[in-house]
Design a protein around this motif. Structure first.
Motif, PDB file in Angstrom:
ATOM      1  N   GLY A  44       0.819  -1.216   0.000  1.00  0.00           N
ATOM      2  CA  GLY A  44       0.000   0.000   0.000  1.00  0.00           C
ATOM      3  C   GLY A  44       0.847   1.257   0.000  1.00  0.00           C
ATOM      4  N   GLU A  45       1.931   1.247   0.766  1.00  0.00           N
ATOM      5  CA  GLU A  45       2.814   2.415   0.811  1.00  0.00           C
ATOM      6  C   GLU A  45       3.461   2.679  -0.539  1.00  0.00           C
ATOM      7  OE1 GLU A  45       5.395   1.331   3.969  1.00  0.00           O
ATOM      8  OE2 GLU A  45       4.057   2.103   5.548  1.00  0.00           O
ATOM      9  N   ALA A  46       3.590   1.637  -1.354  1.00  0.00           N
ATOM     10  CA  ALA A  46       4.171   1.813  -2.693  1.00  0.00           C
ATOM     11  C   ALA A  46       3.278   2.644  -3.601  1.00  0.00           C
ATOM     12  CB  ALA A  46       4.442   0.443  -3.336  1.00  0.00           C
ATOM     13  N   LEU A  47       2.034   2.902  -3.171  1.00  0.00           N
ATOM     14  CA  LEU A  47       1.128   3.750  -3.946  1.00  0.00           C
ATOM     15  C   LEU A  47       1.359   5.236  -3.687  1.00  0.00           C
ATOM     16  CD1 LEU A  47      -2.127   1.654  -3.539  1.00  0.00           C
ATOM     17  CD2 LEU A  47      -1.058   2.232  -5.724  1.00  0.00           C
ATOM     18  N   ALA A  48       2.271   5.590  -2.776  1.00  0.00           N
ATOM     19  CA  ALA A  48       2.508   7.002  -2.460  1.00  0.00           C
ATOM     20  C   ALA A  48       2.842   7.839  -3.690  1.00  0.00           C
ATOM     21  CB  ALA A  48       3.610   7.130  -1.402  1.00  0.00           C
ATOM     22  N   PRO A  49       3.730   7.397  -4.593  1.00  0.00           N
ATOM     23  CA  PRO A  49       3.999   8.216  -5.787  1.00  0.00           C
ATOM     24  C   PRO A  49       2.770   8.381  -6.678  1.00  0.00           C
ATOM     25  CG  PRO A  49       5.710   6.556  -5.480  1.00  0.00           C
ATOM     26  CD  PRO A  49       4.604   6.208  -4.548  1.00  0.00           C
ATOM     27  N   VAL A  50       1.922   7.354  -6.728  1.00  0.00           N
ATOM     28  CA  VAL A  50       0.693   7.433  -7.536  1.00  0.00           C
ATOM     29  C   VAL A  50      -0.220   8.515  -6.981  1.00  0.00           C
ATOM     30  CG1 VAL A  50      -1.337   6.158  -8.327  1.00  0.00           C
ATOM     31  CG2 VAL A  50       0.881   4.993  -8.147  1.00  0.00           C
ATOM     32  N   VAL A  51      -0.429   8.500  -5.662  1.00  0.00           N
ATOM     33  CA  VAL A  51      -1.285   9.503  -5.035  1.00  0.00           C
ATOM     34  C   VAL A  51      -0.670  10.891  -5.204  1.00  0.00           C
ATOM     35  CG1 VAL A  51      -2.266  10.279  -2.847  1.00  0.00           C
ATOM     36  CG2 VAL A  51      -2.240   7.842  -3.401  1.00  0.00           C
ATOM     37  N   GLY A  52       0.656  10.983  -5.060  1.00  0.00           N
ATOM     38  CA  GLY A  52       1.330  12.271  -5.240  1.00  0.00           C
ATOM     39  C   GLY A  52       1.133  12.837  -6.630  1.00  0.00           C
TER      40      GLY A  52
END
Length: 233
Positions: free
Chosen positions: A86-94
């Motif tokens: 889930g944390e790997a989605l941080a760039p996507v959300v950014g």
């Protein structure tokens, strides 16, 4: 309630990713959990319009996909947090935040909830992902009419924010509505807001703050071949 999650019936990594996180509310839950573990009630307050049933279903789906994990510390104390997946989605959300500020943001709609902290974090995300840098470290304190305060700081490498008071080069007094309007408004609206707002600080620091806000122009600069990774002086 919706049926099974969407299946696109063709192989594509983007399609497979959207089958997992593309349902309504899913990425917004991830967005909120990127800030740290949350309880069910905290997620409901943050997401405002989501019903308990929707939130329960989305959390179950994200848990089943290995994106969210649930920790029960008692009968009435359950926390949700992101897994490494889930944390790997941080760039996507950014990148969604940046795209939204450049191409989808507009005036606040009637009935929309405004979260000053979320707007401030979105601004910080935008500055970092657009590579906006200052020639020196700086701290800004944004004080809202409901007594909430947030520090925005550039440490020489990255921007970050936190709730609360602290030493600051400038102090901005505004309303949540005013702050959001300046972050997504036109250059003329930003200049008018700067002229009408209560901002304490030296003239050079206030000018630096104004120039940083002006950095938030949509992709016209990129189309012209101008890189945003340069110091604002």
């Amino acid at each position: 309630m919706p049926g099974p999650r969407s299946v696109y019936q063709h192989f594509c990594p983007a399609a497979r990713a959207l089958e997992v996180v593309g349902e309504k509310w899913s990425l917004l839950i991830v967005r909120d959990l990127l800030a740290g573990p949350r309880r069910f009630s905290e997620l409901r307050r943050s997401l405002v319009a989501i019903t308990p049933r929707w939130l329960s279903q989305r959390l179950r789906e994200l848990e089943g996909a290995g994106i969210v994990e649930r920790e029960a510390l008692g009968q009435r104390e359950v926390w949700y947090r992101l897994t490494p997946k889930g944390e790997a989605l941080a760039p996507v959300v950014g990148e969604l935040v940046v795209w939204g500020m450049d191409h989808a943001a507009g005036p606040v709609r009637a009935g929309e909830a405004i979260h000053p902290g979320r707007a401030t974090q979105g601004f910080v995300t935008y500055l970092n992902r657009r590579g906006v840098r200052l020639g020196q470290p700086v701290s800004w304190l944004v004080r809202f009419t409901d007594d909430r305060c947030y520090i925005i700081r550039f440490d020489g490498e990255r921007w970050w924010s936190k709730r609360g008071e602290g030493p600051a080069d400038i102090v901005v007094a505004t309303s949540p509505e005013g702050w959001l309007a300046v972050l997504v408004g036109s250059p003329e609206e930003r200049r008018r807001w700067l002229a009408e707002s209560r901002i304490e600080g030296t003239p050079d620091r206030i000018a630096e703050f104004a120039r940083t806000l002006e950095r938030q122009e949509p992709a016209a600069k990129a189309a012209a071949g101008v890189t945003p990774v340069q110091a604002v002086r």
